[in-house]
Write a protein that holds these residues in place. Structure first.
Motif, PDB file in Angstrom:
ATOM      1  N   TYR A   1      16.503  -6.711  -1.113  1.00  0.00           N
ATOM      2  CA  TYR A   1      16.890  -6.324  -2.314  1.00  0.00           C
ATOM      3  C   TYR A   1      16.623  -4.731  -2.776  1.00  0.00           C
ATOM      4  CZ  TYR A   1      18.322  -6.642  -6.949  1.00  0.00           C
ATOM      5  OH  TYR A   1      18.874  -6.232  -8.553  1.00  0.00           O
ATOM      6  N   TRP A   2      15.191  -4.474  -2.285  1.00  0.00           N
ATOM      7  CA  TRP A   2      14.421  -3.264  -2.824  1.00  0.00           C
ATOM      8  C   TRP A   2      15.153  -1.969  -1.947  1.00  0.00           C
ATOM      9  CZ3 TRP A   2       9.647  -6.488  -2.171  1.00  0.00           C
ATOM     10  CH2 TRP A   2       9.281  -7.238  -3.086  1.00  0.00           C
ATOM     11  N   SER A   3      15.342  -2.533  -0.866  1.00  0.00           N
ATOM     12  CA  SER A   3      16.121  -1.530   0.003  1.00  0.00           C
ATOM     13  C   SER A   3      17.316  -0.778  -0.499  1.00  0.00           C
ATOM     14  CB  SER A   3      16.481  -1.691   1.588  1.00  0.00           C
ATOM     15  OG  SER A   3      15.093  -2.390   2.106  1.00  0.00           O
ATOM     16  N   ASN A   4      18.271  -1.669  -1.160  1.00  0.00           N
ATOM     17  CA  ASN A   4      19.459  -1.301  -1.752  1.00  0.00           C
ATOM     18  C   ASN A   4      19.005  -0.886  -3.170  1.00  0.00           C
ATOM     19  OD1 ASN A   4      21.834  -2.367  -3.793  1.00  0.00           O
ATOM     20  ND2 ASN A   4      22.464  -1.510  -1.788  1.00  0.00           N
ATOM     21  N   SER A   5      17.975  -1.352  -3.806  1.00  0.00           N
ATOM     22  CA  SER A   5      17.920  -0.941  -5.237  1.00  0.00           C
ATOM     23  C   SER A   5      17.223   0.452  -5.288  1.00  0.00           C
ATOM     24  CB  SER A   5      16.937  -2.119  -5.877  1.00  0.00           C
ATOM     25  OG  SER A   5      16.679  -1.574  -7.071  1.00  0.00           O
ATOM     26  N   VAL A   6      16.458   0.916  -4.441  1.00  0.00           N
ATOM     27  CA  VAL A   6      15.604   2.126  -4.730  1.00  0.00           C
ATOM     28  C   VAL A   6      16.665   2.985  -4.379  1.00  0.00           C
ATOM     29  CG1 VAL A   6      15.167   2.272  -2.118  1.00  0.00           C
ATOM     30  CG2 VAL A   6      13.609   3.302  -3.852  1.00  0.00           C
ATOM     31  N   LEU A   7      17.802   2.919  -3.723  1.00  0.00           N
ATOM     32  CA  LEU A   7      18.853   4.225  -3.670  1.00  0.00           C
ATOM     33  C   LEU A   7      19.480   4.345  -4.894  1.00  0.00           C
ATOM     34  CD1 LEU A   7      20.703   3.033  -0.434  1.00  0.00           C
ATOM     35  CD2 LEU A   7      18.876   4.618  -0.688  1.00  0.00           C
ATOM     36  N   TYR A   8      19.784   3.507  -5.817  1.00  0.00           N
ATOM     37  CA  TYR A   8      20.410   3.689  -7.088  1.00  0.00           C
ATOM     38  C   TYR A   8      19.291   4.098  -8.201  1.00  0.00           C
ATOM     39  CZ  TYR A   8      24.160   0.861  -5.454  1.00  0.00           C
ATOM     40  OH  TYR A   8      25.198   0.439  -4.654  1.00  0.00           O
ATOM     41  N   GLN A   9      18.017   3.850  -8.029  1.00  0.00           N
ATOM     42  CA  GLN A   9      16.841   4.438  -8.488  1.00  0.00           C
ATOM     43  C   GLN A   9      16.648   5.833  -8.467  1.00  0.00           C
ATOM     44  OE1 GLN A   9      14.276   2.606 -10.643  1.00  0.00           O
ATOM     45  NE2 GLN A   9      15.746   0.723 -11.040  1.00  0.00           N
ATOM     46  N   LEU A  10      16.511   6.199  -7.219  1.00  0.00           N
ATOM     47  CA  LEU A  10      16.545   7.615  -7.237  1.00  0.00           C
ATOM     48  C   LEU A  10      17.593   8.539  -7.576  1.00  0.00           C
ATOM     49  CD1 LEU A  10      14.723   7.282  -3.516  1.00  0.00           C
ATOM     50  CD2 LEU A  10      13.589   7.879  -5.595  1.00  0.00           C
ATOM     51  N   LEU A  11      18.787   7.968  -7.379  1.00  0.00           N
ATOM     52  CA  LEU A  11      20.082   8.548  -7.769  1.00  0.00           C
ATOM     53  C   LEU A  11      20.222   8.763  -9.320  1.00  0.00           C
ATOM     54  CD1 LEU A  11      22.828   9.809  -7.241  1.00  0.00           C
ATOM     55  CD2 LEU A  11      24.069   7.682  -7.520  1.00  0.00           C
ATOM     56  N   PHE A  12      19.479   7.793 -10.155  1.00  0.00           N
ATOM     57  CA  PHE A  12      19.147   7.727 -11.418  1.00  0.00           C
ATOM     58  C   PHE A  12      18.439   8.689 -11.931  1.00  0.00           C
ATOM     59  CE2 PHE A  12      17.019   6.694 -15.446  1.00  0.00           C
ATOM     60  CZ  PHE A  12      17.992   6.279 -16.209  1.00  0.00           C
ATOM     61  N   MET A  13      17.198   8.930 -11.052  1.00  0.00           N
ATOM     62  CA  MET A  13      16.278  10.006 -11.340  1.00  0.00           C
ATOM     63  C   MET A  13      16.892  11.486 -11.199  1.00  0.00           C
ATOM     64  SD  MET A  13      14.072   7.949 -12.425  1.00  0.00           S
ATOM     65  CE  MET A  13      13.299   6.284 -12.020  1.00  0.00           C
ATOM     66  N   HIS A  14      17.485  11.620 -10.056  1.00  0.00           N
ATOM     67  CA  HIS A  14      18.279  12.589  -9.835  1.00  0.00           C
ATOM     68  C   HIS A  14      19.287  13.073 -10.875  1.00  0.00           C
ATOM     69  CE1 HIS A  14      20.392  15.979  -7.713  1.00  0.00           C
ATOM     70  NE2 HIS A  14      21.444  15.231  -7.906  1.00  0.00           N
TER      71      HIS A  14
ATOM     72  N   ASN B   1       0.897  -1.081  -0.051  1.00  0.00           N
ATOM     73  CA  ASN B   1       0.031   0.032   0.170  1.00  0.00           C
ATOM     74  C   ASN B   1       0.870   1.482   0.134  1.00  0.00           C
ATOM     75  OD1 ASN B   1       0.682   0.676   2.902  1.00  0.00           O
ATOM     76  ND2 ASN B   1      -0.704  -0.863   3.376  1.00  0.00           N
ATOM     77  N   TYR B   2       0.182   2.150   0.003  1.00  0.00           N
ATOM     78  CA  TYR B   2       0.881   3.552   0.068  1.00  0.00           C
ATOM     79  C   TYR B   2       2.084   3.760   1.037  1.00  0.00           C
ATOM     80  CZ  TYR B   2      -1.909   5.001   3.835  1.00  0.00           C
ATOM     81  OH  TYR B   2      -2.459   5.193   5.187  1.00  0.00           O
ATOM     82  N   ALA B   3       1.604   3.289   2.223  1.00  0.00           N
ATOM     83  CA  ALA B   3       2.824   3.413   3.188  1.00  0.00           C
ATOM     84  C   ALA B   3       3.796   2.552   3.267  1.00  0.00           C
ATOM     85  CB  ALA B   3       2.014   3.169   4.657  1.00  0.00           C
ATOM     86  N   ASP B   4       4.156   1.442   2.367  1.00  0.00           N
ATOM     87  CA  ASP B   4       5.152   0.534   2.368  1.00  0.00           C
ATOM     88  C   ASP B   4       6.550   1.199   2.359  1.00  0.00           C
ATOM     89  OD1 ASP B   4       3.635  -1.608   2.646  1.00  0.00           O
ATOM     90  OD2 ASP B   4       4.156  -2.275   0.554  1.00  0.00           O
ATOM     91  N   TRP B   5       6.765   2.133   1.553  1.00  0.00           N
ATOM     92  CA  TRP B   5       8.228   2.662   1.209  1.00  0.00           C
ATOM     93  C   TRP B   5       8.790   3.707   2.525  1.00  0.00           C
ATOM     94  CZ3 TRP B   5      11.626   0.965  -1.903  1.00  0.00           C
ATOM     95  CH2 TRP B   5      11.303   0.362  -2.906  1.00  0.00           C
ATOM     96  N   VAL B   6       7.702   4.381   3.184  1.00  0.00           N
ATOM     97  CA  VAL B   6       8.236   5.037   4.122  1.00  0.00           C
ATOM     98  C   VAL B   6       8.265   4.463   5.671  1.00  0.00           C
ATOM     99  CG1 VAL B   6       7.225   7.276   3.539  1.00  0.00           C
ATOM    100  CG2 VAL B   6       5.706   5.837   4.743  1.00  0.00           C
ATOM    101  N   THR B   7       7.601   3.259   5.715  1.00  0.00           N
ATOM    102  CA  THR B   7       7.650   2.384   6.864  1.00  0.00           C
ATOM    103  C   THR B   7       8.776   1.247   6.668  1.00  0.00           C
ATOM    104  OG1 THR B   7       5.887   0.982   5.939  1.00  0.00           O
ATOM    105  CG2 THR B   7       5.077   2.794   7.538  1.00  0.00           C
ATOM    106  N   LYS B   8       8.949   0.974   5.547  1.00  0.00           N
ATOM    107  CA  LYS B   8       9.912  -0.298   5.277  1.00  0.00           C
ATOM    108  C   LYS B   8      11.350   0.217   4.933  1.00  0.00           C
ATOM    109  CE  LYS B   8       6.313  -3.646   4.718  1.00  0.00           C
ATOM    110  NZ  LYS B   8       5.551  -4.512   3.819  1.00  0.00           N
ATOM    111  N   VAL B   9      11.594   1.493   4.163  1.00  0.00           N
ATOM    112  CA  VAL B   9      12.784   1.727   3.889  1.00  0.00           C
ATOM    113  C   VAL B   9      12.988   3.407   4.159  1.00  0.00           C
ATOM    114  CG1 VAL B   9      14.399   1.902   1.760  1.00  0.00           C
ATOM    115  CG2 VAL B   9      12.690   0.260   1.750  1.00  0.00           C
TER     116      VAL B   9
END
Length: 275
Positions: free
Chosen positions: A257-270, A70-78
């Motif tokens: 895996y996703w906790s690590n992956s999202v950091l690279y994704q956000l850097l790519f977007m930046h 749900n909408y809260a997954d990313w802020v509660t888990k990572v």
């Protein structure tokens, strides 16, 4: 006595540093948005970087959850996602994608119109309520699993809205999984509605892309059950001469895996926003 004073000074300094960090930390808004297409309120999370006061337009990354989330997954888990909003000075929006929506406008269920919601209604709502860069140059979308599929599916079909897209462990070809994750509820059974399945899978959207029309980053672990379909997507993009970043490394379909992956994704977007 001198050692005690030094220790007390260090503790006092640490206290002030922590206070400053708390003061400068990203803030999280939990908001109610309305979908005219589905006639209902839908929650979302908006992460604002430290110091956000609405005076400067910021880029936005839409970050999608997976099946069962749900909408809260990313802020509660990572928690690192909030730190990235600070460090990269961006807004991050985490919408609720429902249970098994796959971010489609479902042809089988009128109550599931999540393509319209995320790519039109939510984007308009965020632009109205926050100081954003209201252009594809300042918008990106990514997500995990069902959300990885959704991010690519929406971005490819709405290149006027998003300039960059990513996928983490995405279900980028749904056809090998006809009995899984409520997809038959949204499209109809594969045996009865094969044309719907063919037209609603990411890998069959690639004809809409031209080289460099969309900045793309695709990421999947070796041990993921979606690994093979991600390899196939990568090879099809190569065949069509569509530039993209493709990352694969040890890892399964899980939050480690996703906790690590999202950091690279956000850097790519930046990096995309900074061009």
């Amino acid at each position: 006595m001198k050692n005690f004073r030094k220790k007390a000074f260090r503790l006092l300094a640490l206290f002030f540093i922590l206070q400053m960090q708390a003061t400068l930390a990203a803030s999280v808004d939990t908001v109610n948005t309305y979908s005219q297409a589905m006639k209902k309120n839908i929650k979302a999370v908006v992460i604002k970087p430290a110091g956000y006061d609405g005076s400067k337009a910021l880029p936005v990354v839409y970050l999608l959850h997976g099946y069962g989330g749900n909408y809260a997954d990313w802020v509660t888990k990572v928690k690192a996602v909030q730190q990235q909003a600070d460090q990269l000075n961006m807004l991050i929006v985490c919408p609720d994608g429902g249970v098994g929506s796959w971010y489609w406008d479902s042809p089988a269920d009128a109550s599931f119109q999540y393509e319209t919601y995320v790519s039109k209604e939510l984007v308009s709502w965020v632009d109205e309520h926050y100081k954003t860069i209201r252009d594809r140059k300042g918008r990106a979308i990514t997500g995990l699993s069902m959300g990885g599929h959704g991010a690519l599916y929406l971005a490819i079909r709405h290149q006027d809205v998003y300039g960059a897209a990513g996928s983490m462990s995405g279900g980028v070809d749904i056809r090998p999984f006809p009995n899984n994750w409520d997809m038959a509820k949204r499209l109809g059974a594969y045996a009865k509605e094969p044309a719907r399945w063919e037209s609603h899978t990411v890998i069959n959207q690639l004809h809409l892309l031209t080289p460099n029309s969309l900045a793309l980053m695709i990421d999947c672990g070796y041990d993921d059950f979606f690994y093979k379909v991600n390899i196939n997507l990568h090879e099809q993009l190569q065949y069509r001469n569509i530039p993209h970043d493709f990352v694969t490394r040890p890892g399964a379909h899980n939050w480690n895996y996703w906790s690590n992956s999202v950091l690279y994704q956000l850097l790519f977007m930046h990096e995309f926003f900074s061009r």
